[in-house]
Scaffold this motif. Structure first.
Motif, short mmCIF file in Angstrom:
data_model
loop_
_atom_site.label_atom_id
_atom_site.label_comp_id
_atom_site.label_asym_id
_atom_site.label_seq_id
_atom_site.Cartn_x
_atom_site.Cartn_y
_atom_site.Cartn_z
N HIS A 31 0.74 -1.66 0.16
CA HIS A 31 0.40 -0.24 0.06
C HIS A 31 0.85 0.95 -0.11
O HIS A 31 1.92 1.48 0.26
CB HIS A 31 -1.13 -0.18 1.27
CG HIS A 31 -0.66 0.03 2.63
ND1 HIS A 31 -1.21 -0.11 3.72
CD2 HIS A 31 0.50 0.76 3.09
CE1 HIS A 31 -0.52 0.12 4.57
NE2 HIS A 31 0.60 1.37 4.26
N HIS A 33 0.14 5.47 1.27
CA HIS A 33 -0.25 5.76 1.71
C HIS A 33 -0.42 7.86 1.37
O HIS A 33 -0.31 7.60 0.40
CB HIS A 33 0.60 7.00 2.68
CG HIS A 33 1.71 5.74 4.12
ND1 HIS A 33 2.36 6.11 5.07
CD2 HIS A 33 0.97 4.16 4.25
CE1 HIS A 33 2.29 5.03 6.04
NE2 HIS A 33 1.37 3.92 5.07
N GLU A 62 -0.58 3.28 12.39
CA GLU A 62 -0.30 2.19 12.22
C GLU A 62 -0.02 1.34 12.83
O GLU A 62 -0.46 0.14 12.60
CB GLU A 62 0.36 1.84 10.97
CG GLU A 62 -0.29 2.27 9.32
CD GLU A 62 -0.28 2.84 7.90
OE1 GLU A 62 0.70 1.18 7.65
OE2 GLU A 62 -0.78 2.61 7.25
N HIS A 127 3.14 -1.59 9.04
CA HIS A 127 2.09 -1.25 8.51
C HIS A 127 0.27 -1.66 8.96
O HIS A 127 0.85 -3.13 9.13
CB HIS A 127 2.58 -1.47 6.75
CG HIS A 127 3.01 -0.16 6.22
ND1 HIS A 127 2.84 0.74 5.36
CD2 HIS A 127 4.16 -0.60 6.05
CE1 HIS A 127 3.72 1.32 5.59
NE2 HIS A 127 5.04 0.81 5.39
ZN LIG Z 1 1.22 2.09 6.00
#
Ligand SMILES: [Zn+2]
Length: 189
Positions: A31, A33, A62, A127
């Motif tokens: 992913h 941000h 996170e 994360h």
């Molecule tokens: Zn992240």
């Protein structure tokens, strides 16, 4: 990807140089941000949606929530995300209602074979993502001409949602952004 989508993507990169930079310097996980993904599948009167967003976009952190404030922020965000027809608003004429809404926060899952050595270093931030799945039914799905989202006003870290729409006519891709929190669905039904 059609020409329109390519132009839209380029326009987004131009509008968000920070995002392009972040993409280059992104962590090893899948992913980025500021960017979430929304999958929408419309079949007859039934709409299934799946949202995956970085925890950073939704609550601003996170790591595992430890303080009362952090835990409250996670619960509040889950509550907002569960109210799907408020976050993702469909035309009233479509007469939609929520059948199911499930929201969870989870540690980011890494792709098989991806190097994730960094994640095990002490002090390295983990994360995590918010993952929501929804089932909606609409009495008049032919009136689904678009969608408006409160996602960006609800969640300060969100900049972009990559949207995949699947209908009986096929699949299209689009983006909703903080500057343009709407999705044109005319012609997809
Ligand atoms: Zn992240």
């Amino acid at each position: 990807m059609n020409t329109k989508t390519v132009i839209a993507s380029l326009a987004i990169l131009a509008a968000f140089p920070a995002l392009a930079e972040q993409a280059e310097h992104r962590h090893l996980g899948p992913h980025v941000h500021g960017q979430g993904t929304l999958d929408i599948a419309i079949e007859g009167k039934k709409i299934e949606m799946e949202l995956v967003s970085p925890g950073m976009d939704i609550v601003g952190f996170e790591h595992v929530a430890t303080t009362d404030d952090q835990k409250a922020a996670v619960e509040k965000a889950k509550g907002k995300l569960a109210d799907v027809l408020n976050v993702f608003q469909l035309p009233a004429a479509a007469k939609c209602k929520t059948e199911t809404a499930n929201v969870e926060s989870r540690k980011e899952t890494h792709q098989p074979g991806e190097k994730d050595d960094d994640d095990d270093k002490p002090g390295e931030p983990q994360h995590s993502e918010f993952h929501a799945t929804y089932t909606i039914t609409c009495e008049a799905p032919e009136n689904i001409t678009g969608m408006k989202t409160a996602y960006f006003s609800d969640f300060a870290g969100g900049q972009l949602l990559n949207v995949n729409v699947t209908t009986s006519k096929g699949q299209t891709q689009a983006q909703m952004t903080r500057e343009k929190p709407t999705l044109d669905l005319t012609g997809v039904m």
